[in-house]
Design a protein around this motif. Sequence first.
Motif, PDB file in Angstrom:
ATOM      1  N   ALA A  54     -52.559-116.366 126.961  1.00 15.62           N
ATOM      2  CA  ALA A  54     -52.443-116.695 128.382  1.00 15.62           C
ATOM      3  C   ALA A  54     -52.806-118.151 128.597  1.00 15.62           C
ATOM      4  O   ALA A  54     -53.637-118.701 127.886  1.00 15.62           O
ATOM      5  N   GLN A  55     -52.172-118.760 129.589  1.00 14.97           N
ATOM      6  CA  GLN A  55     -52.471-120.169 129.883  1.00 14.97           C
ATOM      7  C   GLN A  55     -53.443-120.285 131.044  1.00 14.97           C
ATOM      8  O   GLN A  55     -53.368-121.227 131.820  1.00 14.97           O
TER       9      GLN A  55
ATOM     10  N   VAL B 156     -39.896-115.238 130.356  1.00 18.57           N
ATOM     11  CA  VAL B 156     -39.173-115.807 131.488  1.00 18.57           C
ATOM     12  C   VAL B 156     -39.020-117.317 131.275  1.00 18.57           C
ATOM     13  O   VAL B 156     -39.925-118.077 131.585  1.00 18.57           O
TER      14      VAL B 156
ATOM     15  N   PRO C  75     -38.504-121.125 131.947  1.00 13.30           N
ATOM     16  CA  PRO C  75     -38.925-121.926 130.817  1.00 13.30           C
ATOM     17  C   PRO C  75     -40.339-121.606 130.306  1.00 13.30           C
ATOM     18  O   PRO C  75     -40.875-122.371 129.514  1.00 13.30           O
ATOM     19  N   GLU C  76     -40.948-120.507 130.776  1.00 14.32           N
ATOM     20  CA  GLU C  76     -42.278-120.165 130.267  1.00 14.32           C
ATOM     21  C   GLU C  76     -42.178-119.884 128.774  1.00 14.32           C
ATOM     22  O   GLU C  76     -41.139-119.407 128.292  1.00 14.32           O
ATOM     23  N   THR C  77     -43.258-120.156 128.072  1.00 18.23           N
ATOM     24  CA  THR C  77     -43.230-119.957 126.624  1.00 18.23           C
ATOM     25  C   THR C  77     -44.074-118.758 126.200  1.00 18.23           C
ATOM     26  O   THR C  77     -44.099-118.409 125.040  1.00 18.23           O
TER      27      THR C  77
ATOM     28  N   SER D 105     -48.184-117.246 140.450  1.00 17.60           N
ATOM     29  CA  SER D 105     -47.108-117.772 141.297  1.00 17.60           C
ATOM     30  C   SER D 105     -45.748-117.189 140.906  1.00 17.60           C
ATOM     31  O   SER D 105     -44.812-117.212 141.700  1.00 17.60           O
ATOM     32  N   ILE D 106     -45.636-116.659 139.716  1.00 18.55           N
ATOM     33  CA  ILE D 106     -44.338-116.156 139.238  1.00 18.55           C
ATOM     34  C   ILE D 106     -44.216-114.640 139.378  1.00 18.55           C
ATOM     35  O   ILE D 106     -43.116-114.094 139.330  1.00 18.55           O
TER      36      ILE D 106
ATOM     37  N   GLY E  29     -41.672-112.781 142.179  1.00 19.41           N
ATOM     38  CA  GLY E  29     -40.246-112.961 141.941  1.00 19.41           C
ATOM     39  C   GLY E  29     -39.783-112.211 140.705  1.00 19.41           C
ATOM     40  O   GLY E  29     -38.707-111.602 140.698  1.00 19.41           O
TER      41      GLY E  29
END
Lengths: 272, 545
Positions: A105-106, A118, A120-122, A129-130, A133
């Motif tokens: 996790a970041q 998802v 451009p997430e790596t 925030s994501i 959606g």
Amino acid sequence: MKNFTILSFAAAGFFFFSGCKEKPITIPELSVGGRNVLVEELTGVKCQNCPDGAALLNNLNNQFGGNLIVVSIHAAGFYSVPYSENKYDFRTPQGTELANFIGAAQGFPAASINRRLVPPETELYLSPSIWTGQIAEELKEEPTIGVFVETDFDPVSRKLDVAVNLAAESVLSGEHRLTVLITQDSIQDLQLVGTTKVYDYYHRHVLRTTLTQPTGNVIAETLSPSAVVQKQFSFVLPPDWEEKHCSVVAFVHHGIDPNKEVLQAAEEHVMK
Amino acid sequence: MKHLLYTIALSACASVALHAQNNNARITGNLQSNGNFFITDEKIGASGTPQYDNQKFGAESWLALNYSNWGFDMGLRFDLFNNSNLLNPTGSFTDEGIGRWYVHKEIYNFDLSGGYLYDQIGSGIIFRAYEERALMIDNALKGVKVGYKFNDNWKIKAFTGRQKRQFGTYGSVVRGGALDGFIRPDSTKSFSLAPGAGVVARTYDDETVNRIVNEIATYTPQDSTGAQYNSYAMTLYNTLIAGNFSWYIEGAYKTKDVLFNEFEEKATGGRGKLINTDGYTGYTSLTYAGAGLGITLEGKYTKDFRFRTDPFQIGVQGQLNFLPPMARQNTFRLPARFSPNTQELGEKGIQLDARYAINKKLSVGINVSDIYQLNNLSLYREIAPEVTFKYKRKWQLLAGLQILKYNIEVYQGKEGYVDAITPYAEWLYKFSPRKSLRVEAQYLDTDEEFGSWAFMLAEFGWAPHWLIYVSDMYKMKHDNKAQYSEEKTKFDGLHYPTFGIVYTQRANRFSLAYVKQVEGINCAGGICRYEPTFHGVRLQLSASF
């Protein structure tokens, strides 16, 4: 020279502003298909922003009802180490293994949504925030497999029998895994909220244990519409787990990097 | 694709080797490497990340080679991250590959570039592609740029591309251009103007729009908002120089843009939602320099000027622009502990920095910074007078006082304000032209956050090669610990010692240090992020050739 300058400006102006008027984007009505969405949230009692994440998931749960299945995994490293005043240590070896299997996790809170990468997430763990959606995106889809959970709990012996039935919509090739786990809702214990220690905080959907391998049991049978695959599990609930707040969550997923996507999930209360 | 890049890289190196003997050829480069050995210490919170728990070592390295010949400039940079916590301070990132390549050529008045480009328009308010390794910011634009020089004073440029993201790119396409000029009506007088104008357009890709649409679809009608693919940002700027005065002014406007506003409440409860709004910002800086006096006065007003390549990126990643900070970058450890993060969604602030040399020995200075939200909520106030005294060439003393008010709720999500007073001093003593001793002492006095801190550092320099230093940051104990929460007193009485050695040989620097560092906020140019506690051994190497 002067003409060239004017021409340059005219070209630049055309380049930038000719396309200013665009066709408006239509925001569609939210459509919910038959697919359930599994949210695996990484959290911890010392994570000051995690209650905001939990509140967001709670709101979404109210909005999407049974289509959203939340599992809170207390495996956020240092942030999950309990305070001396905590009544419980929500960390479990299974939770840590499961969390590590999903990835890194970041920051916290973080959640994987159907374990879908998802771009451009790596990483599979996404920032809050994501979440909304991506949940809405996943809800639109139809499942390729049905997952049905039946529970039978004996209050005396506290033995829980679980039957998971898997009914594929079409022949599914490749490796598939089944993960079955138990969550407990509404556990009152200390949580850091901002900078305040809240002693009667309600911890939601806490992962207690897994009935399969935390990384999932490989399904050896062929998944096809012609046959329902049934898997059975038994577990004795520890006395301090309130059965009325416990649920069984089962889901079918891929298990080989990088695709760990969850195809369908289901949740059933221990006590009906 | 990776193989293709490696092939190009190898070909370029081979070509370099073949032609390096050419008299016109010029090859330069630099290497920066960091290695961190992690030592678990649960008492100070140095635990619970992959590096402390399992990996034990993390490294980052950047090796850049630049080659110029036949009127071409070209370069290649190899980036490596091994179990690195630079991208995500609580996570681990491992990857390696070509982090940058570029080709540049001037043909008559044209200036052509392709590859990963760093550039900015004006002060960067609408566009800045730059690199800040300490924060893992690498906003290079992967694209092409064409410039044209009308004459010595006027030039224009246009570019298009996509923003770099580690070893890939974001989906959104960016295009832009700028016109920069220089006007000096009378070459015998010190009066000039450097006007400029720029435009940047960003087009969200389908995937990003899809995510935006999915997010908005879940909103109630009160929260629902429209969206569009394109947003345009425009800026006008000018630098006026008249005698000892220099005045920079820039104003920018951005058309409607879908932004994530983490402070906005949703109708259904909970904070954080997408909004679709236009925005603007203005920045000015007036400087006077002359007769031992230097004064800079800056002001900035920002409203909804977050400009991202992806609206869901709210950290230090994905920024297309750079808003100048309204507070100085403190270099001393304790005065730098509470640094303000530039608020893209709304802030107004002023900063005054004045220095006056009374004589050759004594100079005084003051820095004042005052920043507010647009609703007049105070965010940050710093008043820092400073005095420097030089005694012959033997020793030099710098003493200052930082009076600080810091809205820790907005900047860090903690509660209330930090009111702190931090006296600090630096004493440099030269035993000989080659041997010197530098001592720092600081004391941060506050009741807020974890309470007061003390810091001391001693650094012995033996020019031109050696530097040895030792420091300690100490968390003062609370007098009556029982009346405070455990969270507030958890670091009481703890020492954070650091000692290290640095060896410098021309443009090459090697350092080895044992470091114990408390958690905090790390900032560069108003861009900040949380850094967790560090405990371990740090190796650093930088070389230029």
